[in-house]
Design an enzyme around this catalytic site. Structure first.
Site, PDB file in Angstrom:
ATOM      1  N   GLY A 131       3.630 -12.153   1.166  1.00 39.83           N
ATOM      2  CA  GLY A 131       4.960 -11.560   1.074  1.00 39.83           C
ATOM      3  C   GLY A 131       4.843 -10.201   0.415  1.00 39.83           C
ATOM      4  O   GLY A 131       4.780  -9.165   1.086  1.00 39.83           O
ATOM      5  N   ARG A 241      15.342   0.708   1.048  1.00 38.65           N
ATOM      6  CA  ARG A 241      15.425   0.183  -0.326  1.00 38.65           C
ATOM      7  C   ARG A 241      16.639   0.705  -1.084  1.00 38.65           C
ATOM      8  O   ARG A 241      17.324  -0.088  -1.747  1.00 38.65           O
ATOM      9  CB  ARG A 241      14.146   0.506  -1.093  1.00 38.65           C
ATOM     10  CG  ARG A 241      13.141  -0.595  -0.971  1.00 38.65           C
ATOM     11  CD  ARG A 241      11.892  -0.342  -1.777  1.00 38.65           C
ATOM     12  NE  ARG A 241      10.925  -1.372  -1.434  1.00 38.65           N
ATOM     13  CZ  ARG A 241       9.615  -1.217  -1.493  1.00 38.65           C
ATOM     14  NH1 ARG A 241       9.100  -0.068  -1.899  1.00 38.65           N
ATOM     15  NH2 ARG A 241       8.817  -2.196  -1.177  1.00 38.65           N
ATOM     16  N   GLN A 335      31.161 -15.647 -16.278  1.00 36.68           N
ATOM     17  CA  GLN A 335      31.447 -16.114 -17.639  1.00 36.68           C
ATOM     18  C   GLN A 335      32.917 -15.883 -18.003  1.00 36.68           C
ATOM     19  O   GLN A 335      33.575 -16.759 -18.578  1.00 36.68           O
ATOM     20  CB  GLN A 335      30.524 -15.372 -18.628  1.00 36.68           C
ATOM     21  CG  GLN A 335      30.438 -16.005 -19.992  1.00 36.68           C
ATOM     22  CD  GLN A 335      29.632 -17.293 -19.980  1.00 36.68           C
ATOM     23  OE1 GLN A 335      28.932 -17.593 -19.022  1.00 36.68           O
ATOM     24  NE2 GLN A 335      29.744 -18.060 -21.045  1.00 36.68           N
ATOM     25  N   GLY A 339      35.480 -21.944 -16.265  1.00 36.71           N
ATOM     26  CA  GLY A 339      35.112 -22.973 -15.277  1.00 36.71           C
ATOM     27  C   GLY A 339      35.308 -22.507 -13.841  1.00 36.71           C
ATOM     28  O   GLY A 339      34.517 -22.838 -12.950  1.00 36.71           O
ATOM     29  N   GLU A 362      12.527  -7.071   0.266  1.00 37.52           N
ATOM     30  CA  GLU A 362      12.184  -5.639   0.363  1.00 37.52           C
ATOM     31  C   GLU A 362      11.507  -5.139  -0.913  1.00 37.52           C
ATOM     32  O   GLU A 362      11.744  -4.018  -1.349  1.00 37.52           O
ATOM     33  CB  GLU A 362      13.412  -4.792   0.734  1.00 37.52           C
ATOM     34  CG  GLU A 362      13.867  -5.072   2.153  1.00 37.52           C
ATOM     35  CD  GLU A 362      14.992  -4.172   2.625  1.00 37.52           C
ATOM     36  OE1 GLU A 362      14.940  -2.969   2.348  1.00 37.52           O
ATOM     37  OE2 GLU A 362      15.901  -4.704   3.270  1.00 37.52           O
ATOM     38  N   GLY A 363      10.674  -6.001  -1.481  1.00 37.25           N
ATOM     39  CA  GLY A 363       9.942  -5.646  -2.698  1.00 37.25           C
ATOM     40  C   GLY A 363      10.629  -6.217  -3.914  1.00 37.25           C
ATOM     41  O   GLY A 363      11.693  -5.730  -4.328  1.00 37.25           O
ATOM     42  N   SER A 365      11.535  -7.270  -7.824  1.00 33.37           N
ATOM     43  CA  SER A 365      11.769  -6.333  -8.935  1.00 33.37           C
ATOM     44  C   SER A 365      10.473  -5.904  -9.626  1.00 33.37           C
ATOM     45  O   SER A 365      10.285  -4.716  -9.930  1.00 33.37           O
ATOM     46  CB  SER A 365      12.723  -6.964  -9.953  1.00 33.37           C
ATOM     47  OG  SER A 365      14.016  -7.045  -9.394  1.00 33.37           O
TER      48      SER A 365
HETATM   49  C1  FAD Z   1      17.045 -14.046   1.844  1.00 36.96           C
HETATM   50  C2  FAD Z   1      15.721 -13.432   2.214  1.00 36.96           C
HETATM   51  C3  FAD Z   1      15.630 -12.610   3.338  1.00 36.96           C
HETATM   52  C4  FAD Z   1      14.404 -12.066   3.726  1.00 36.96           C
HETATM   53  N1  FAD Z   1      14.326 -11.317   4.864  1.00 36.96           N
HETATM   54  C5  FAD Z   1      13.129 -10.839   5.286  1.00 36.96           C
HETATM   55  C6  FAD Z   1      13.004 -10.126   6.521  1.00 36.96           C
HETATM   56  O1  FAD Z   1      13.989  -9.884   7.230  1.00 36.96           O
HETATM   57  N2  FAD Z   1      11.762  -9.720   6.916  1.00 36.96           N
HETATM   58  C7  FAD Z   1      10.649  -9.949   6.172  1.00 36.96           C
HETATM   59  O2  FAD Z   1       9.559  -9.549   6.599  1.00 36.96           O
HETATM   60  N3  FAD Z   1      10.727 -10.631   4.987  1.00 36.96           N
HETATM   61  C8  FAD Z   1      11.930 -11.074   4.534  1.00 36.96           C
HETATM   62  N4  FAD Z   1      12.032 -11.778   3.348  1.00 36.96           N
HETATM   63  C9  FAD Z   1      10.819 -12.054   2.603  1.00 36.96           C
HETATM   64  C10 FAD Z   1      10.728 -11.217   1.338  1.00 36.96           C
HETATM   65  O3  FAD Z   1      10.496  -9.867   1.650  1.00 36.96           O
HETATM   66  C11 FAD Z   1       9.627 -11.840   0.466  1.00 36.96           C
HETATM   67  O4  FAD Z   1      10.122 -13.092   0.015  1.00 36.96           O
HETATM   68  C12 FAD Z   1       9.272 -10.948  -0.719  1.00 36.96           C
HETATM   69  O5  FAD Z   1       8.576  -9.808  -0.287  1.00 36.96           O
HETATM   70  C13 FAD Z   1       8.398 -11.699  -1.743  1.00 36.96           C
HETATM   71  O6  FAD Z   1       7.319 -12.287  -1.096  1.00 36.96           O
HETATM   72  P1  FAD Z   1       6.976 -13.841  -1.367  1.00 36.96           P
HETATM   73  O7  FAD Z   1       8.208 -14.624  -1.148  1.00 36.96           O
HETATM   74  O8  FAD Z   1       5.777 -14.171  -0.538  1.00 36.96           O
HETATM   75  O9  FAD Z   1       6.625 -13.913  -2.879  1.00 36.96           O
HETATM   76  P2  FAD Z   1       5.178 -13.516  -3.629  1.00 36.96           P
HETATM   77  O10 FAD Z   1       4.597 -12.394  -2.877  1.00 36.96           O
HETATM   78  O11 FAD Z   1       4.449 -14.804  -3.690  1.00 36.96           O
HETATM   79  O12 FAD Z   1       5.697 -13.061  -4.982  1.00 36.96           O
HETATM   80  C14 FAD Z   1       6.339 -13.949  -5.905  1.00 36.96           C
HETATM   81  C15 FAD Z   1       6.610 -13.223  -7.189  1.00 36.96           C
HETATM   82  O13 FAD Z   1       5.403 -12.780  -7.776  1.00 36.96           O
HETATM   83  C16 FAD Z   1       5.600 -11.567  -8.470  1.00 36.96           C
HETATM   84  N5  FAD Z   1       4.731 -10.521  -7.914  1.00 36.96           N
HETATM   85  C17 FAD Z   1       4.213 -10.466  -6.648  1.00 36.96           C
HETATM   86  N6  FAD Z   1       3.457  -9.354  -6.518  1.00 36.96           N
HETATM   87  C18 FAD Z   1       3.465  -8.736  -7.697  1.00 36.96           C
HETATM   88  C19 FAD Z   1       2.873  -7.531  -8.184  1.00 36.96           C
HETATM   89  N7  FAD Z   1       2.106  -6.747  -7.415  1.00 36.96           N
HETATM   90  N8  FAD Z   1       3.088  -7.208  -9.477  1.00 36.96           N
HETATM   91  C20 FAD Z   1       3.875  -7.965 -10.280  1.00 36.96           C
HETATM   92  N9  FAD Z   1       4.466  -9.099  -9.865  1.00 36.96           N
HETATM   93  C21 FAD Z   1       4.272  -9.478  -8.599  1.00 36.96           C
HETATM   94  C22 FAD Z   1       7.095 -11.198  -8.302  1.00 36.96           C
HETATM   95  O14 FAD Z   1       7.839 -11.701  -9.383  1.00 36.96           O
HETATM   96  C23 FAD Z   1       7.457 -11.946  -7.042  1.00 36.96           C
HETATM   97  O15 FAD Z   1       8.851 -12.225  -6.959  1.00 36.96           O
HETATM   98  C24 FAD Z   1      13.254 -12.311   2.938  1.00 36.96           C
HETATM   99  C25 FAD Z   1      13.357 -13.112   1.793  1.00 36.96           C
HETATM  100  C26 FAD Z   1      14.561 -13.670   1.431  1.00 36.96           C
HETATM  101  C27 FAD Z   1      14.633 -14.528   0.204  1.00 36.96           C
END
Ligand code: FAD
Length: 381
Positions: A131, A241, A335, A339, A362-363, A365
């Protein structure tokens, strides 16, 4: 009525103010929609937004550049009225972003349909095993006579299951890691395309996990040059973004409006909640956070509209600050509602669910923090 004074800031031109006012008017008559059939609601929203001309900023005709201020104003306004309407709008832009920026004239013909609301698009980057770490993408694109053969899975794909076409990023193997990815335009009726699972999330949107098995795409489906997919995806995210920040801003403004109405009407100890100084302190923090987010979002949009080719730092700051702040603002609104804040049917309850995913997609936080730190450290981090 939401605070519109920010529209007088020098970031905007008269046409932006006119667009925002006209869209607000359209939203007042057409939103919110019924969310119970989320697929049907999204299809109808795309068609309605297209008919109204509101999808025009989501794609580029030959020679045009994105008007990021209009994109952000549109997302902020739609999100303030209905999160699903913002989603429907945003995905037409994100889905077709690579085609707008890098597509051939033939590929760009799809933009006429997506901008008119006659076709639904999706952006397929995330995989079950990658991701945040896009460079680890595994979906393969093998060169064969006359085209490419794609195999692998994508997950969490917004509009998955209802989209007419997907922009897919796959490993074409020119180099290891990020330099070996390419982008392809895949119509949903391509043989070998199969939805494995529809994914349900806290704020329902069309979302799916899908597989490609020996899916053949002609050479004409390749977007730009082979091996440039990662750079293309990052260029698209650079544009979109700040607009995620704008959507968060819309949710936050709505939460503040709801909270203001509540604290002025709800009485405790014989007087409105709004008379309590602690409550006033919360209102001040909400308004301050919203203005700071708006400054960052529209700064990023203005810098790009003024000709900057990339706005990596500004975009990351806008998304990080606006989404994190909106979460706090909405939590405070919940808050202040007591309720009722967590009760189905109350706007602040749905905002509480809507905002959460914006801090992840989209990346995430923390990824934005990494991006900002790299920019601030001059690329040496
Ligand atoms: C509602 C929703 C819609 C989405 N729509 C799309 C879409 O249209 N197209 C698409 O391609 N994707 C989509 N996504 C996927 C989304 O972009 C990914 O979930 C996101 O990029 C995080 O990837 P992951 O879930 O694999 O989490 P991971 O990559 O496993 O990351 C988990 C957590 O680890 C931490 N982390 C990861 N990398 C780092 C770093 N380098 N430094 C510090 N901390 C880090 C962060 O806290 C992160 O939240 C969607 C997700 C959701 C929830």
């Amino acid at each position: 009525m939401a605070d519109r004074s920010f529209l007088d800031w020098p970031f905007f031109e008269e046409r932006h103010r006119d667009w925002a006012a006209a869209l607000d008017e359209w939203c007042a008559h057409n939103l919110p929609v019924d969310h119970r059939d989320v697929d049907g609601a999204c299809r109808a929203l795309v068609a309605d937004l297209g008919r109204g001309g509101w999808l025009r900023p989501t794609g580029l005709a030959e020679g045009e550049t994105f008007d990021l201020r209009t994109l952000c104003l549109t997302r902020e306004t739609l999100a303030r009225h209905d999160g699903l309407a913002d989603f429907a709008f945003a995905m037409q832009g994100l889905g077709m972003g690579a085609v707008s920026l890098f597509g051939t004239p033939e590929q760009r013909r799809w933009l006429d349909r997506t901008r008119a609301g006659a076709a639904i698009s999706a952006f397929a980057l995330t995989e079950p095993g990658s991701g945040s770490d896009v460079a680890a993408s595994q979906m393969s694109a093998q060169k064969v006579a006359g085209g490419w053969r794609l195999n692998g899975e994508k997950t969490y794909i917004s509009n998955g299951g209802i989209a007419d076409l997907y922009v897919i990023f796959a490993r074409s193997g020119e180099a290891p890691g990020a330099r070996g990815l390419s982008a392809f335009l895949l119509p949903a009726d391509t043989p070998g395309f199969e939805i494995l699972e529809r994914i349900e999330v806290v704020a329902p949107h069309p979302l799916a996990h899908f597989r490609l098995t020996d899916a053949f795409l002609p050479d004409s489906a390749l977007i730009g040059a082979a091996g440039k997919g990662f750079a293309q995806a990052m260029a698209v995210l650079d544009v979109f973004r700040p607009s995620v920040g704008a959507a968060a801003l819309g949710f936050a403004r709505r939460a503040l409006d709801e909270a203001l109405a509540r604290v002025q009407s709800r009485r405790v100890q014989g007087a409105p909640l709004a008379d309590l100084q602690l409550v006033q302190g919360h209102i001040a923090d909400m308004a301050l956070g919203i203005d700071a987010s708006a400054l960052l979002v529209y700064r990023a949009a203005w810098v790009r509209d003024s000709g900057a080719p990339r706005i990596t730092r500004e975009a990351a700051m806008a998304k990080l600050h606006a989404t994190e702040t909106a979460q706090q603002v909405i939590d405070t609104a919940v808050q202040l509602f007591g309720g009722d804040g967590v009760r189905k049917g109350f706007m602040v309850e749905s905002l509480y669910r809507e905002i959460r995913a914006l801090r992840i997609y989209e990346g995430a936080s923390d990824v934005q923090r990494v991006v900002i730190a790299r920019q601030v450290l001059g690329g040496s981090a």
